[in-house]
Design a protein around this motif. Sequence first.
Motif, short mmCIF file in Angstrom:
data_model
loop_
_atom_site.label_atom_id
_atom_site.label_comp_id
_atom_site.label_asym_id
_atom_site.label_seq_id
_atom_site.Cartn_x
_atom_site.Cartn_y
_atom_site.Cartn_z
N HIS A 1 0.65 9.21 -3.60
CA HIS A 1 0.87 7.65 -3.75
C HIS A 1 0.06 7.36 -3.75
N HIS B 1 -5.89 3.76 -0.43
CA HIS B 1 -5.80 3.21 0.72
C HIS B 1 -5.86 5.11 1.61
N THR B 2 -5.51 5.84 1.50
CA THR B 2 -5.24 6.99 1.70
C THR B 2 -6.57 7.72 1.61
N LYS C 1 5.43 5.98 -0.92
CA LYS C 1 5.46 7.04 -0.23
C LYS C 1 6.51 7.80 -0.36
N ASP D 1 -4.04 0.06 8.14
CA ASP D 1 -3.20 1.23 7.98
C ASP D 1 -3.19 2.02 8.72
N HIS E 1 1.05 -1.01 -0.02
CA HIS E 1 -0.41 0.20 -0.22
C HIS E 1 0.46 1.43 0.19
N ASP E 2 2.10 1.48 0.87
CA ASP E 2 2.94 2.41 0.97
C ASP E 2 4.03 2.64 -0.44
FE FE Z 1 -0.38 5.63 3.20
#
Ligand code: FE
Length: 196
Positions: free
Chosen positions: A92, A118-119, A63, A136, A59-60
């Motif tokens: 990201h 996800h963010t 980033k 997360d 997921h990151d």
């Molecule tokens: Fe993230």
Amino acid sequence: MSKYYPELGLTREKLLKKVKAQMSKKRYEHVLAVEEQAIKLAKIHGVDEYKAGLAGLLHDYAKELPAEEFKRLIKKYDLDKDLLNWGNNVWHGMVGIYKIQEDLGLKDKEILHAIKVHTVGCKKMSDLDKVVYVADYIEPHRDFPGVYKARCLAKKDLNEAVAYETRGTVKHLIDREIKIYPQTLETYNYYIDYLK
Ligand code: FE
Ligand code: GDP
Ligand code: FE
Ligand code: FE
């Protein structure tokens, strides 16, 4: 024998090396924790554990990419021009999935979507999206006022957990006078009634 990820054509050992190379040690520990947390939530809520784990792990991935790289991806894939007005925190996930596809060849639409949102979340998230979004926020290294309640809700009800997290994120951004991405507000408006 290391676990094998058929759609990536990689052993876990090789995948972890690639993920680790993209980020600081601290973030690498975070993504491993999100992977584990996402698998736990997937078990509780009847979501595909393999997809939850892989989405958590990746997921990151983007980033720590430089802004120039995100701008290149926004142009190359003809993404919404408004994205250029935002920054790494929004990019990201929303743009990071194109980097993940380029680097790792990940094609699974459900996993990519969970990473994408996800963010900022979105309306009508899939259960996989919710598991990654919430994992997360609550993985064991997280420590902020409200994380205890977020963890309790995560075990009980994914919609309430999404609502509580989005409320917390919006409050956090307002307190710091940070711009809110419109999709974050859509998520808030769609889920907030679950808390009542
Ligand atoms: Fe993230
Ligand atoms: P992380 O990547 O594990 O740190 O967690 P997230 O991807 O969930 O969030 C990254 C950062 O983006 C956090 O600091 C959030 O507060 C921030 N963020 C979440 N929503 C928005 C938004 O709508 N606008 C902006 N500017 N930042 C946001
Ligand atoms: Fe998050
Ligand atoms: Fe994260």
